[in-house]
Design an enzyme around this catalytic site. Sequence first.
Site, PDB file in Angstrom:
ATOM      1  N   ARG A  63       0.796  -1.225   0.000  1.00 34.44           N
ATOM      2  CA  ARG A  63       0.000   0.000   0.000  1.00 34.44           C
ATOM      3  C   ARG A  63       0.828   1.273   0.000  1.00 34.44           C
ATOM      4  O   ARG A  63       0.386   2.300  -0.484  1.00 34.44           O
ATOM      5  CB  ARG A  63      -0.793   0.072   1.312  1.00 34.44           C
ATOM      6  CG  ARG A  63      -2.126  -0.541   1.272  1.00 34.44           C
ATOM      7  CD  ARG A  63      -2.641  -0.624   2.715  1.00 34.44           C
ATOM      8  NE  ARG A  63      -3.827  -1.442   2.769  1.00 34.44           N
ATOM      9  CZ  ARG A  63      -5.050  -0.968   2.526  1.00 34.44           C
ATOM     10  NH1 ARG A  63      -5.243   0.294   2.264  1.00 34.44           N
ATOM     11  NH2 ARG A  63      -6.085  -1.779   2.570  1.00 34.44           N
ATOM     12  N   LYS A 170       2.735 -20.456   5.717  1.00 38.37           N
ATOM     13  CA  LYS A 170       1.842 -20.961   6.744  1.00 38.37           C
ATOM     14  C   LYS A 170       1.332 -19.786   7.582  1.00 38.37           C
ATOM     15  O   LYS A 170       1.992 -18.750   7.568  1.00 38.37           O
ATOM     16  CB  LYS A 170       2.547 -21.993   7.624  1.00 38.37           C
ATOM     17  CG  LYS A 170       3.889 -21.491   8.188  1.00 38.37           C
ATOM     18  CD  LYS A 170       4.088 -21.828   9.615  1.00 38.37           C
ATOM     19  CE  LYS A 170       3.388 -20.917  10.549  1.00 38.37           C
ATOM     20  NZ  LYS A 170       4.195 -19.953  11.268  1.00 38.37           N
ATOM     21  N   HIS A 200       9.207 -23.001   6.952  1.00 36.56           N
ATOM     22  CA  HIS A 200      10.641 -22.685   6.897  1.00 36.56           C
ATOM     23  C   HIS A 200      11.500 -23.682   7.678  1.00 36.56           C
ATOM     24  O   HIS A 200      12.701 -23.749   7.472  1.00 36.56           O
ATOM     25  CB  HIS A 200      10.914 -21.232   7.302  1.00 36.56           C
ATOM     26  CG  HIS A 200      10.885 -20.983   8.776  1.00 36.56           C
ATOM     27  ND1 HIS A 200       9.731 -20.832   9.475  1.00 36.56           N
ATOM     28  CD2 HIS A 200      11.882 -20.854   9.682  1.00 36.56           C
ATOM     29  CE1 HIS A 200      10.009 -20.621  10.746  1.00 36.56           C
ATOM     30  NE2 HIS A 200      11.318 -20.626  10.911  1.00 36.56           N
ATOM     31  N   LYS A 204      15.743 -25.647   7.066  1.00 34.09           N
ATOM     32  CA  LYS A 204      16.875 -25.623   8.007  1.00 34.09           C
ATOM     33  C   LYS A 204      17.792 -26.819   7.739  1.00 34.09           C
ATOM     34  O   LYS A 204      17.323 -27.947   7.585  1.00 34.09           O
ATOM     35  CB  LYS A 204      16.370 -25.674   9.453  1.00 34.09           C
ATOM     36  CG  LYS A 204      15.652 -24.390   9.881  1.00 34.09           C
ATOM     37  CD  LYS A 204      15.234 -24.468  11.338  1.00 34.09           C
ATOM     38  CE  LYS A 204      14.284 -23.333  11.724  1.00 34.09           C
ATOM     39  NZ  LYS A 204      14.926 -22.113  12.158  1.00 34.09           N
ATOM     40  N   GLU A 238      10.656 -21.219  22.717  1.00 31.65           N
ATOM     41  CA  GLU A 238      11.168 -19.878  22.416  1.00 31.65           C
ATOM     42  C   GLU A 238      11.209 -19.086  23.709  1.00 31.65           C
ATOM     43  O   GLU A 238      10.348 -19.252  24.576  1.00 31.65           O
ATOM     44  CB  GLU A 238      10.256 -19.181  21.413  1.00 31.65           C
ATOM     45  CG  GLU A 238      10.313 -19.793  20.042  1.00 31.65           C
ATOM     46  CD  GLU A 238       9.482 -19.004  19.046  1.00 31.65           C
ATOM     47  OE1 GLU A 238      10.052 -18.236  18.273  1.00 31.65           O
ATOM     48  OE2 GLU A 238       8.254 -19.159  19.084  1.00 31.65           O
ATOM     49  N   ASP A 257      -0.058 -21.977  15.073  1.00 31.99           N
ATOM     50  CA  ASP A 257       1.084 -21.221  14.556  1.00 31.99           C
ATOM     51  C   ASP A 257       2.250 -22.145  14.193  1.00 31.99           C
ATOM     52  O   ASP A 257       2.815 -22.034  13.112  1.00 31.99           O
ATOM     53  CB  ASP A 257       1.524 -20.189  15.611  1.00 31.99           C
ATOM     54  CG  ASP A 257       2.662 -19.303  15.138  1.00 31.99           C
ATOM     55  OD1 ASP A 257       2.776 -19.070  13.918  1.00 31.99           O
ATOM     56  OD2 ASP A 257       3.451 -18.833  15.986  1.00 31.99           O
ATOM     57  N   HIS A 262       5.432 -26.853  11.686  1.00 32.42           N
ATOM     58  CA  HIS A 262       6.830 -27.196  11.998  1.00 32.42           C
ATOM     59  C   HIS A 262       6.948 -28.501  12.802  1.00 32.42           C
ATOM     60  O   HIS A 262       7.730 -29.379  12.474  1.00 32.42           O
ATOM     61  CB  HIS A 262       7.508 -26.089  12.810  1.00 32.42           C
ATOM     62  CG  HIS A 262       7.411 -24.720  12.199  1.00 32.42           C
ATOM     63  ND1 HIS A 262       7.355 -24.507  10.852  1.00 32.42           N
ATOM     64  CD2 HIS A 262       7.391 -23.486  12.760  1.00 32.42           C
ATOM     65  CE1 HIS A 262       7.289 -23.209  10.611  1.00 32.42           C
ATOM     66  NE2 HIS A 262       7.311 -22.569  11.755  1.00 32.42           N
ATOM     67  N   LYS A 360       6.002 -20.112  23.962  1.00 32.24           N
ATOM     68  CA  LYS A 360       6.689 -18.825  24.055  1.00 32.24           C
ATOM     69  C   LYS A 360       7.091 -18.643  25.521  1.00 32.24           C
ATOM     70  O   LYS A 360       6.465 -19.218  26.419  1.00 32.24           O
ATOM     71  CB  LYS A 360       5.747 -17.674  23.681  1.00 32.24           C
ATOM     72  CG  LYS A 360       5.111 -17.803  22.305  1.00 32.24           C
ATOM     73  CD  LYS A 360       6.020 -17.285  21.234  1.00 32.24           C
ATOM     74  CE  LYS A 360       5.356 -17.377  19.863  1.00 32.24           C
ATOM     75  NZ  LYS A 360       6.303 -17.293  18.758  1.00 32.24           N
TER      76      LYS A 360
END
Length: 509
Positions: A63, A170, A200, A204, A238, A257, A262, A360
Amino acid sequence: MNDYVNPLRAPQDRRLPRVAGPCVLVIFGVTGDLSRKKLMPAVYDLANRGLLPPGFGLVGFARRDWEDQDFAQVVHDAVKEHARTPFREEVWQQLLEGIRFVSGTFDSDESFEKLRETITDLDSARGTGGNHAFYLSIPPSGFEQVMAQLSRHGLAERKVGNWNRVVIEKPFGHDLASAKELNRVVETLFQPQEVFRIDHYLGKETVQNMLALRFANQMFEPIWNNHYVSHVQITMAEDIGIGGRAGYFDGIGIARDVMQNHLLQLLALAAMEEPTSFEASQLRTEKKKVLAAARVPGRYDLHTARGQYAAGWQGGQQVIGYREEDGVAADSSTETYAAIRVDIENRRWAGVPFYLRTAKRMPRRVTEVALNFKRAPHLPFTATDTEELGTNALVMRIQPDEGVTLRFGAKVPGTQMEIREVSMDFGYGGSFTESSPEAYERLILDVLLGDPPLFPQQEEVELSWQILDPVLDYWSSLDEAPEEYRAGTWGPRSGLDMLARDGFVWRRP
Ligand code: BG6
């Protein structure tokens, strides 16, 4: 011995660099975080490694009211800040010549007409051969409009000798039904072999190394089954919270997520049978077979756990709880910790639970796949001798300390027979001089080369939702918030109990 090699079937010589052919990469949603932190730096790193052709163009679509040079500046800054390889002016200048920006919205015909003109100009200025990859780094809600516009403006037309591909990120839907719908939308315009779904983790090095470890060696595969393995733990932890990503994360939760994609891909690679080759179709066949045999056992109250981080301490700093994060509702019941048990109903794995957990705000960032072995059937030692002997484990360390660890018992030096657990380590850093490419470098290159093995196919996506959907339905049927866990800890009590009930404990990676 027959040493004849059919040249038509001989695998490509891996020692030759795989260099992309001429093409244009169009990124929709180019002002987003992913684009700035991963995609643009990866494009530069590929160019720097000589893996992009001179006839390469990069078009950003968003945009913002930018000119080409404003976008080029953004790419430049992103590269300087996030690229893996050193900045080289001559590489940058070469890339810069092919950088364009189109300011527009998905509902505007005018914007897509401008996009068409820009791409056509680039095609002739850079000799891109009319090959185009469209990277949709945008929320799935925008897919339908973009597909319609690409079609209306003749942007995905197949001509003899050129290619068009679409890249999607994803999450591929938020459940089985929406994943099917999303795919229907994308496949209105693109053939299945033209669709590249990015997970992703498959880009790896350490994830690909799971295949090397299992199938390039003789000594692991014979014990890779329920005769020797007691259970498998797959952890993706994480230390960060959700930061500025509430808009994306709060409606989704951590299971959608990263677990649907993954973690289930890691499970598939750890548990599948040996493919006949590493061609995409062979690899996918084996992944699909194992995903089709995987399910969360029916007692979701016992075999799953979810949690949400509360305020706590992380790396010596006080951090806020999930519900206090910017953009998160004060009564949000989104999970930031998820753990499930998966049973794989086949001969190799019957009786071996796979435990998947992700969260997390755990004490540290670590992803690993750990095979935990059964105890030796007989221990000719006294109980005191073996007090400090754990069970053998083979740990594939995906990140950040990339490598493989084997844990086993060894005699403690001294006059007594005392056995203690020790580790034998392989570390990427110590064994190879080159640093691993970023996952996105590998995956973008593979898109441009049209090389599909590292991209999940729609059927794998659907099988993964089939595994997770019943759990998500169960969680949403509970009229209660997820259990709290203090930031900087290894998760809620229910996560520990889930394993304890089966007689196991989570590893402390
Ligand atoms: C992404 C998730 O797919 O993976 C993020 O959307 C997560 O929530 C990220 O932080 C982690 O990736 P990596 O490569 O740092 O483990």
